[in-house]
Design an enzyme around this catalytic site. Structure first.
Site, short mmCIF file in Angstrom:
data_model
loop_
_atom_site.label_atom_id
_atom_site.label_comp_id
_atom_site.label_asym_id
_atom_site.label_seq_id
_atom_site.Cartn_x
_atom_site.Cartn_y
_atom_site.Cartn_z
N SER A 268 0.14 -12.63 -0.39
CA SER A 268 1.44 -12.23 -0.64
C SER A 268 1.85 -11.54 0.57
CB SER A 268 1.59 -11.47 -1.83
OG SER A 268 1.27 -10.20 -1.70
N LYS A 269 3.35 -11.52 0.54
CA LYS A 269 4.20 -10.97 1.65
C LYS A 269 3.77 -9.25 1.37
CE LYS A 269 8.49 -11.16 -1.04
NZ LYS A 269 9.89 -11.68 -1.13
#
Length: 497
Positions: A268-269
């Site tokens: 995920s970012k």
């Protein structure tokens, strides 16, 4: 009774990458695009870019431009889809943006309504939520049980004419069988039909939901294979039901494993830069990004790790896709980028670092011989293009400043004599640049003239060259700095002693 996907492969391959323009191009999306691209190229087929922008609230033109630009940067170029410059349609089977295909979706939704395989449903959100709560309390699956599934089309249209708001639901009540998918990555996957209840295919405003428009588009655009991330696997049952309702042949499906972070969680970012645009800004090469993500779920038959796209095309086989999650190892990624970076010809690498040097407004020699020499010296120290900033900064006169950490060195007793001798020897030197050997010889002459040695010799000279007593090896830097600049820096340092 079961419904089973065909395993027949069409002689002419057509695959697609279908991003939603609701944000940046994630490395997971880039990997999906890459695998589809490699499969198309390996099999002499077409790679299509379709834009799934039915999420009206989140889809933006800015995101679409970003995704398209990232695809162009990665050189994953498509045969049909939106034009990379104008974003207008290119190809015979458009529109390639789902938001521009609503009339098409309505036509096929009407076909299902007329055949009794779908119906208008007027349940409110509150009624649906109440049904679900009651079903869960009773231990039943929280499927929607619509009282409108047996209404005639005429009844429903009359209610709509009176102002009623309705979605269109696909009817699953009579589909009492298992659906079997021969997944190209995961093998046989069995879906019991009671996994889903009657599901929405058109929202009340007329916009289709993903599972419906995806099937319509894949069929009309003649997709032979659909390779996508495993998170789409739960959608496949609904899509198989829709294919069956129209009597259409399924494409070959393959669901690829997720990319995981170092904690084995979905990447995920929040865990760092996973946007292709950010990787570009950090100085990763497109060739290295493709090489690295290709190996997140696929392996070369000969175990090769450093590959060009042509190498990948030649070796790509869908049977080598792994069904288990792949770890995004950032250390290995940087190592791989360094291999690609160091393989670049000097002139190409010099060109590649220019945006990073320009960002710092560096004023460096335009002489190609100097540029080639500097790249040869610095290339072994670069892992990403952004590393060039710190490497070249000491060569830029505008960046030269004597830092506070040099204060102690400047107070040493031998420092003034060392700096004076260093400056005088530079003034007497006949060439505009020193070679490495000439620098070492001058350094020995300073030693002989002043009697200074060790840190009393090296650290004052380093301050006079880079403004601090610790840093890069002077024998690397000095041959890249003009003699006039070295003299000016030495004189500036002497004013601080």
């Amino acid at each position: 009774m079961s419904s089973q996907a065909s395993s027949k492969i069409s002689p002419h391959v057509r695959v697609r990458f279908a991003p939603s323009p609701t944000g940046y191009l994630h490395v997971g999306g880039a990997r999906t695009a890459l695998y589809n691209y490699l499969f198309a190229k390996k099999n002499g087929g077409e790679f299509i870019l379709r834009i799934e922008d039915t999420d009206e609230a989140r889809s933006t033109q800015e995101s679409l431009r970003g995704v398209v630009d990232d695809m162009v940067w990665l050189n994953l170029l498509w045969a049909e889809g939106v034009d990379p410059v104008t974003l207008k349609d290119v190809g015979p089977l458009g529109p390639y943006r789902q938001s521009e295909r609503q009339d098409i979706y309505k036509k096929y939704a009407d076909e299902l309504l007329n055949s009794g395989k779908a119906y208008y449903c007027f349940l409110t959100d509150e009624e649906i939520e109440k049904q679900r709560e009651e079903a869960l309390k009773a231990g039943r699956s929280p499927h929607v049980n619509s009282p409108y599934q047996d209404w005639t089309l005429e009844q429903a249209k009359a209610k709509i004419a009176e102002g009623g708001k309705a979605v269109v639901r696909f009817k699953t009540r009579d589909l009492k069988k298992d659906y079997i998918l021969n997944d190209q990555v995961r093998g046989e996957v069995r879906f019991p039909s009671d996994m889903v209840g009657d599901f929405v295919i058109l929202r009340s405003g007329g916009m289709p939901v993903y599972n419906f428009c995806c099937v319509i588009d894949d069929h009309l655009m003649k997709m032979t294979h659909v390779f996508r991330a495993e998170e789409h696997l739960p959608n496949t049952l609904r899509q198989m039901m829709i294919y069956e309702a129209f009597g259409w042949q399924l494409p070959e499906f393959g669901h690829m494993a997720l990319i995981l972070d170092e904690d084995r969680q979905k990447l995920s970012k929040r865990k760092g830069a996973v946007a292709c645009g950010l990787l570009k800004e950090e100085g990763y090469l497109a060739s290295a990004v493709l090489n690295f993500i290709a190996l997140l779920g696929w392996s070369h038959p000969e175990g090769k790790e450093i590959m060009s796209v042509d190498d990948m095309i030649q070796a790509f086989d869908i049977s080598r896709l792994n069904s288990s999650g792949a770890i995004f190892d950032r250390v290995k990624f940087k190592w791989m980028n360094a291999q690609h970076l160091r393989a670049l010809p000097n002139a190409e690498l010099w060109k590649a670092i220019q945006p990073f040097l320009a960002r710092e407004k560096m004023d460096l020699p335009q002489d190609p011989v100097w540029q080639d020499k500097s790249i040869s010296l610095f290339k072994p120290y670069m892992e990403v293009l952004a590393d060039a900033i710190e490497l070249y900064k000491p060569l830029n006169d505008k960046s030269y400043v004597i830092l506070p950490e040099a204060d102690e060195t400047l107070k040493w007793e031998p420092t003034k004599a060392v700096l004076t001798a260093w400056r005088d020897l530079l003034v007497a030197h006949p060439s505009d640049f020193l070679t490495e050997d000439e620098f070492l010889k001058l350094q020995d002459e300073v030693k002989n003239k002043t009697g200074a040695k060790g840190k009393n010799l090296f650290m004052p000279i380093r301050v006079a060259v880079i403004g601090k007593p610790h840093g890069a090896e002077l024998k690397i830097l000095v041959p890249l700095i003009k003699k006039s600049s070295l003299i000016a820096r030495a004189e500036q340092t002497l004013t601080k002693v």
